[in-house]
Scaffold this motif. Structure first.
Motif, PDB file in Angstrom:
ATOM      1  N   PHE A 118      -9.419   2.099 -41.557  1.00 30.83           N
ATOM      2  CA  PHE A 118     -10.879   2.204 -41.645  1.00 30.83           C
ATOM      3  C   PHE A 118     -11.547   0.980 -41.040  1.00 30.83           C
ATOM      4  CE2 PHE A 118     -14.802   1.371 -44.186  1.00 30.83           C
ATOM      5  CZ  PHE A 118     -15.587   2.318 -43.544  1.00 30.83           C
TER       6      PHE A 118
ATOM      7  N   LEU B  37     -10.467  -0.968 -38.640  1.00 31.18           N
ATOM      8  CA  LEU B  37     -10.411  -0.902 -37.174  1.00 31.18           C
ATOM      9  C   LEU B  37     -11.406   0.131 -36.642  1.00 31.18           C
ATOM     10  CD1 LEU B  37      -6.525  -1.034 -36.686  1.00 31.18           C
ATOM     11  CD2 LEU B  37      -8.152  -2.852 -36.153  1.00 31.18           C
ATOM     12  N   ARG B  38     -11.441   1.286 -37.272  1.00 36.73           N
ATOM     13  CA  ARG B  38     -12.340   2.349 -36.800  1.00 36.73           C
ATOM     14  C   ARG B  38     -13.799   1.958 -36.992  1.00 36.73           C
ATOM     15  NH1 ARG B  38     -10.606   7.914 -39.300  1.00 36.73           N
ATOM     16  NH2 ARG B  38     -12.025   8.702 -37.690  1.00 36.73           N
ATOM     17  N   SER B  39     -14.076   1.220 -38.062  1.00 38.25           N
ATOM     18  CA  SER B  39     -15.467   0.830 -38.315  1.00 38.25           C
ATOM     19  C   SER B  39     -15.961  -0.163 -37.260  1.00 38.25           C
ATOM     20  CB  SER B  39     -15.606   0.210 -39.708  1.00 38.25           C
ATOM     21  OG  SER B  39     -15.144  -1.132 -39.693  1.00 38.25           O
TER      22      SER B  39
ATOM     23  N   GLY C 110     -15.378   0.536 -34.082  1.00 33.26           N
ATOM     24  CA  GLY C 110     -15.515   1.341 -32.872  1.00 33.26           C
ATOM     25  C   GLY C 110     -14.205   1.725 -32.216  1.00 33.26           C
ATOM     26  N   ILE C 111     -13.076   1.267 -32.790  1.00 27.90           N
ATOM     27  CA  ILE C 111     -11.778   1.580 -32.183  1.00 27.90           C
ATOM     28  C   ILE C 111     -11.382   3.014 -32.563  1.00 27.90           C
ATOM     29  CG2 ILE C 111      -9.340   0.914 -32.100  1.00 27.90           C
ATOM     30  CD1 ILE C 111     -10.306  -1.967 -32.814  1.00 27.90           C
ATOM     31  N   PRO C 112     -11.161   3.880 -31.577  1.00 28.49           N
ATOM     32  CA  PRO C 112     -10.850   5.279 -31.884  1.00 28.49           C
ATOM     33  C   PRO C 112      -9.592   5.407 -32.748  1.00 28.49           C
ATOM     34  CG  PRO C 112     -11.331   5.026 -29.554  1.00 28.49           C
ATOM     35  CD  PRO C 112     -11.235   3.641 -30.126  1.00 28.49           C
ATOM     36  N   GLU C 113      -9.538   6.458 -33.517  1.00 26.71           N
ATOM     37  CA  GLU C 113      -8.458   6.641 -34.491  1.00 26.71           C
ATOM     38  C   GLU C 113      -7.070   6.498 -33.867  1.00 26.71           C
ATOM     39  OE1 GLU C 113      -8.625  10.380 -36.517  1.00 26.71           O
ATOM     40  OE2 GLU C 113      -7.196   9.726 -38.057  1.00 26.71           O
TER      41      GLU C 113
ATOM     42  N   ARG D 276      -6.088   4.990 -31.185  1.00 29.91           N
ATOM     43  CA  ARG D 276      -5.823   3.619 -30.750  1.00 29.91           C
ATOM     44  C   ARG D 276      -5.607   2.704 -31.967  1.00 29.91           C
ATOM     45  NH1 ARG D 276      -2.995   0.738 -28.223  1.00 29.91           N
ATOM     46  NH2 ARG D 276      -3.722  -1.349 -27.806  1.00 29.91           N
TER      47      ARG D 276
ATOM     48  N   LEU E 185      -2.353   0.429 -32.632  1.00 27.51           N
ATOM     49  CA  LEU E 185      -2.350  -1.017 -32.896  1.00 27.51           C
ATOM     50  C   LEU E 185      -1.533  -1.347 -34.142  1.00 27.51           C
ATOM     51  CD1 LEU E 185      -6.075  -2.053 -32.265  1.00 27.51           C
ATOM     52  CD2 LEU E 185      -4.074  -2.939 -31.056  1.00 27.51           C
TER      53      LEU E 185
ATOM     54  N   PRO F 262     -16.232   7.328 -38.202  1.00 31.46           N
ATOM     55  CA  PRO F 262     -16.536   5.894 -38.337  1.00 31.46           C
ATOM     56  C   PRO F 262     -16.663   5.203 -36.972  1.00 31.46           C
ATOM     57  CG  PRO F 262     -14.783   6.518 -39.848  1.00 31.46           C
ATOM     58  CD  PRO F 262     -15.065   7.722 -39.001  1.00 31.46           C
ATOM     59  N   GLU F 263     -15.749   5.552 -36.027  1.00 32.87           N
ATOM     60  CA  GLU F 263     -15.806   4.878 -34.729  1.00 32.87           C
ATOM     61  C   GLU F 263     -17.039   5.270 -33.920  1.00 32.87           C
ATOM     62  OE1 GLU F 263     -13.324   6.706 -35.993  1.00 32.87           O
ATOM     63  OE2 GLU F 263     -12.168   7.757 -34.438  1.00 32.87           O
TER      64      GLU F 263
ATOM     65  N   ALA G 157     -19.915   3.293 -35.285  1.00 34.21           N
ATOM     66  CA  ALA G 157     -19.855   1.912 -34.789  1.00 34.21           C
ATOM     67  C   ALA G 157     -20.362   1.857 -33.353  1.00 34.21           C
ATOM     68  CB  ALA G 157     -18.431   1.382 -34.876  1.00 34.21           C
ATOM     69  N   ALA G 158     -19.897   2.801 -32.547  1.00 31.74           N
ATOM     70  CA  ALA G 158     -20.298   2.800 -31.148  1.00 31.74           C
ATOM     71  C   ALA G 158     -21.791   3.097 -31.003  1.00 31.74           C
ATOM     72  CB  ALA G 158     -19.469   3.810 -30.361  1.00 31.74           C
TER      73      ALA G 158
ATOM     74  N   VAL H  54      -1.620  -8.027 -35.985  1.00 28.11           N
ATOM     75  CA  VAL H  54      -2.618  -7.768 -34.944  1.00 28.11           C
ATOM     76  C   VAL H  54      -3.471  -9.031 -34.770  1.00 28.11           C
ATOM     77  CG1 VAL H  54      -4.589  -6.362 -34.236  1.00 28.11           C
ATOM     78  CG2 VAL H  54      -2.699  -5.312 -35.504  1.00 28.11           C
TER      79      VAL H  54
ATOM     80  N   PHE I  77      -7.792  -7.626 -31.500  1.00 28.16           N
ATOM     81  CA  PHE I  77      -8.664  -6.747 -32.277  1.00 28.16           C
ATOM     82  C   PHE I  77     -10.094  -6.779 -31.732  1.00 28.16           C
ATOM     83  CE2 PHE I  77     -11.589  -7.228 -36.065  1.00 28.16           C
ATOM     84  CZ  PHE I  77     -11.788  -5.867 -36.276  1.00 28.16           C
TER      85      PHE I  77
ATOM     86  N   ALA J 213     -12.141  -3.751 -29.859  1.00 19.49           N
ATOM     87  CA  ALA J 213     -13.392  -3.253 -30.433  1.00 19.49           C
ATOM     88  C   ALA J 213     -14.519  -3.307 -29.398  1.00 19.49           C
ATOM     89  CB  ALA J 213     -13.755  -4.063 -31.669  1.00 19.49           C
TER      90      ALA J 213
ATOM     91  N   ALA K 283     -13.901  -0.742 -26.669  1.00 18.49           N
ATOM     92  CA  ALA K 283     -14.051   0.642 -27.136  1.00 18.49           C
ATOM     93  C   ALA K 283     -15.537   0.993 -27.195  1.00 18.49           C
ATOM     94  CB  ALA K 283     -13.404   0.813 -28.509  1.00 18.49           C
ATOM     95  N   VAL K 284     -16.318   0.072 -27.725  1.00 19.15           N
ATOM     96  CA  VAL K 284     -17.756   0.317 -27.842  1.00 19.15           C
ATOM     97  C   VAL K 284     -18.411   0.363 -26.463  1.00 19.15           C
ATOM     98  CG1 VAL K 284     -19.903  -0.717 -28.677  1.00 19.15           C
ATOM     99  CG2 VAL K 284     -17.921  -0.555 -30.207  1.00 19.15           C
TER     100      VAL K 284
END
Ligand SMILES: Nc1ncnc2c1ncn2[C@@H]1O[C@H](COP(=O)(O)OP(=O)(O)O)[C@@H](O)[C@H]1O
Ligand SMILES: [Mg+2]
Lengths: 438, 252
Positions: free
Chosen positions: A388, A390-392, A394-397, A399, A403, B75-76, B79-80, B96, B101, B105, B108-109
């Motif tokens: 969560f 990482l996804r929060s 902006g990193i897609p699930e 990916r 990681l 969630p992603e 964020a984006a 990581v 990280f 991030a 990705a955004v």
């Protein structure tokens, strides 16, 4: 059971009638003995304790065509496409046959012998017999018996006393280079004499779409004070049954380090038995597996502490997706008199899907005093809070999962001291992470 | 005009237990809202449900973010689209590196927003500027995400992430708690640097202290899963004197 049915039982998995394979009388006898022993048991079944997690019925249903006598152009092309980007000497076997065109045996360093078993049989039959004679002691293992029944080819490597070999020696076995399913049973014999030092990379390879049965046996002896780093990249054909047995004897103050990195094959069995036979001998037997689809990977290790002051360390980490299954079975036996033994074992698996499975079975048998033995095993999911987090950001699930998986496996890869071997696994792992379906 | 964030009658259950019992709150671009309240009143629950954490299920009402249903987004995606949550308890991720990280991030955004990804050099340059502004040591970028970080380092790392992701809506969940005065100032500077007419902020805090450094436009008191009082910055000072006793009583 009559002699005919006996040999038929093994023939079924050899892809060629036994009588067709020639050689000196002692070799024919050895094959016959292997065939008889195999016929008495057949393929191992989950009723055997050591095979309780692995069912070979799928293999039993396949049939195999004889390997081509000569390596054809297509097989060479397939082999070339599967070569790793690593220089140094190389032995290449395609569906069990030696392929000179893709081997690199010229300019071997001083103190290094490296050749196909067929060459040794042809040129120095006496030495071949001395090397292989004891190899029949199959410890009651059906797969070793079957390997003996079809014995004809493999890698022969000898590192002379005190020789430090700079570049890793590479042994490639490709299964499934032709259109039809083939069976091969390489027998590798690696002798590392006192004080020598070498890194060896075994590469099991094959086209993703092919089916093959690879049943190899690797016998390694590590002389007093010698060091062997043994990497195995198991990236066999997608439909391969890769059954591999590694038997190692480690001498006084010698070091054997292995890392088996498994990504390929429909079914992989990594049977590793390491005997610490000299005082102060040590081994590190580790590995990682990345599985998905219907893949099955069974690591079955046995470490025998036969002398005092011997140490062993095992770290296995796996990531299992789809309907795949990963297994670590680790047996540590401390023989009477092997006092001050230190044995450590760790297995960790992460399941990426609800249908994935992982099993761990540690077994400690201790018959000596002042012994330190520990083991631990965990099976879990990826850390949900970390996902969560990482996804929060902006990193897609997919990916994010990649990681976390990468970080998890990286810890196991730390066990490898030869970074040239580690780089091979890291590069292969990176490809696997990218293939992770979203 | 559509609001930046429009929360209407939001109810949320966790493990089948009703935690938020009907929240109404509107944040316009350019505004800073503070949410205060006793422990266990549902402040973090509100933050998590806005960020999309699994297990925090909306059971009623709706949330519009720039006119779009927030709960339709992963969630992603949130964020984006510019939603950022600074966690009350930042998560440790062994293995990581923080650098990796942050780069993942940011890129990705940027990809989502149709911008070019930053290459290694551009990323390093950006990080140099940001860590200097926030008084963060280099080595914090090399270490694994939040692993072995002190409480203050974790909070600074949250603000660093916020600074590089440049969100439209920043939700800060007790980013001030456990900080010494220098760290608090650094965090407040980081937040104030982001204040702009396009951005909105939701600052969850237990203490009025932070609000001396980041002055809010509106203050709300959350108790028993509801907003029980709203006012301007003076409400925070009043609470400092009276405490939350009157509200916890009301909620019980
Ligand atoms: N993951 C969870 N599982 C069960 N209960 C939870 C969980 N998270 C929060 N709660 C409960 O929800 C209520 C509100 O918690 P929280 O939102 O963390 O409050 P605050 O941040 O205001 O202190 C508390 O009663 C807490 O026990
Ligand atoms: Mg909270």
């Amino acid at each position: 059971m009559s002699a005919t049915t006996t040999s038929m039982a093994a023939d079924r998995f050899l892809g060629a009638p036994l009588v067709a394979t020639g050689g000196p009388e002692w070799l024919r006898e050895l094959r016959g003995e292997g065939a008889r022993r195999f016929a008495a048991t057949g393929l191992p079944t989950p009723r055997l304790e050591a095979w309780k997690f692995t069912d070979l019925r799928g293999l039993g249903r396949l049939s195999f065509s004889p390997a081509q006598d000569a390596i054809d152009i297509q097989a060479v092309a397939v082999g070339r496409g599967l070569l790793l980007d690593i220089d140094g000497p190389r032995l290449m076997f395609i569906d069990g046959r030696f392929c000179a065109a893709l081997s690199r045996l010229e300019n071997l360093p001083a103190g290094v012998e490296m050749m196909p078993l067929s060459a040794l049989l042809a040129n120095e039959p006496g030495r071949a017999r001395a090397l292989l004679g004891e190899g029949l002691a199959d410890d009651g293992q059906p797969m070793v018996a079957l390997n003996a029944a079809g014995l004809e080819e493999g890698a022969v490597i000898r590192i002379g006393r005190g020789t430090r070999v700079e570049k890793p020696l590479v042994v490639v076995c490709i299964g499934g280079a032709s259109a039809e399913a083939t069976a091969s049973r390489p027998r590798h014999r690696i002798e590392v004499e006192d004080g020598a030092e070498v890194s060896i990379l075994e590469h099991h390879a094959g086209p993703v779409a092919a089916t093959a049965f690879m049943n190899q046996v690797t016998d390694i002896s590590v002389g007093a004070g010698a060091t062997v780093r043994h990497g195995v990249l198991q990236d066999a054909a997608g439909g391969a049954y890769d059954l591999s047995t590694v038997r190692v004897r480690v001498g006084r103050d010698a070091v054997y380090e292995s890392f088996t990195f498994a990504v390929g094959a429909r079914l992989f069995r990594n049977d590793a038995r390491v005997r610490l036979q000299g005082k102060g001998a040590s081994c590190r037997v580790s590995g990682a597996y990345l599985l998905r689809g219907e893949q099955h990977c069974d690591n079955a290790t046995v470490i025998e502490h036969e002398q005092p002051n011997t140490t062993s360390r095992e770290v296995f980490k796996g990531v299992v997706d789809g309907r795949a299954r990963g297994i670590f079975q680790g047996r540590i036996v401390v023989h009477p008199g092997a006092d001050k033994t230190d044995g450590h074992q760790m297995s960790k698996a992460i399941l990426l899907s609800s249908e994935a499975t992982a099993n761990a079975k540690p077994e400690l048998e201790i018959f000596a005093d002042d012994v330190k033995c520990s083991h631990g095993a965990t099976v879990g999911e990826l850390d949900r809070s970390a996902m969560f987090y990482l996804r929060s950001r902006g990193i897609p699930e997919a990916r994010a999962r990649g990681l976390l998986v990468e970080a998890f496996i990286a810890e196991a890869l730390e066990e490898i001291s030869d970074e040239r071997l580690r780089d091979v696994f890291v590069a292969r792992a990176a490809r696997w992470y990218e293939e992770v379906p979203s | 005009m559509t609001s930046l964030l429009d929360i209407r009658g939001l109810r949320v259950a966790v493990d089948g237990k009703q935690i938020l019992a009907g929240i109404d709150l509107r944040v316009e671009a350019g505004e800073v809202h503070a949410i205060m309240g006793p422990n266990g009143s549902g402040k973090s629950t509100l933050a998590y449900v806005l960020a999309g954490r699994e297990g925090y299920e909306p059971t009623g009402g709706e949330v519009l973010y720039r006119g779009k249903n927030l709960f339709d987004m992963s969630p992603e995606e949130r964020a984006a689209e510019g939603v950022f949550l600074a966690f009350q308890y930042p998560v440790e991720i062994p293995g990581v590196p923080n650098n990796t990280f942050l780069k993942e991030a940011v890129n990705a955004v940027r990809r989502y927003r149709g911008e070019d990804e930053l290459d290694a050099m551009q990323f390093i340059k950006l990080m140099r500027v940001k860590i200097k502004e926030l008084g963060i040591k280099d080595d914090m970028l090399k270490r694994a995400v939040n692993v072995g970080f002190s409480g203050g380092e974790k909070k600074r790392n949250e603000v660093l992430q916020m600074a590089v992701l440049e969100p439209r809506l920043a939700i800060l969940d007790e980013t001030d708690s456990g900080l010494d005065i220098d760290a608090l100032k650094a965090v407040a500077d980081g937040v104030n640097a982001l204040r702009s007419a396009e951005r909105g902020m939701l600052m969850i805090t237990h203490y009025q202290r932070l609000l001396d450094y980041i002055v809010p436009d509106h203050v709300h008191v959350l108790a028993g899963g509801r907003i029980v009082r709203s006012g301007d910055k003076n409400l925070a000072r009043e609470l400092e004197k009276t405490g939350y006793a009157e509200f916890t009583g009301a909620a019980a």
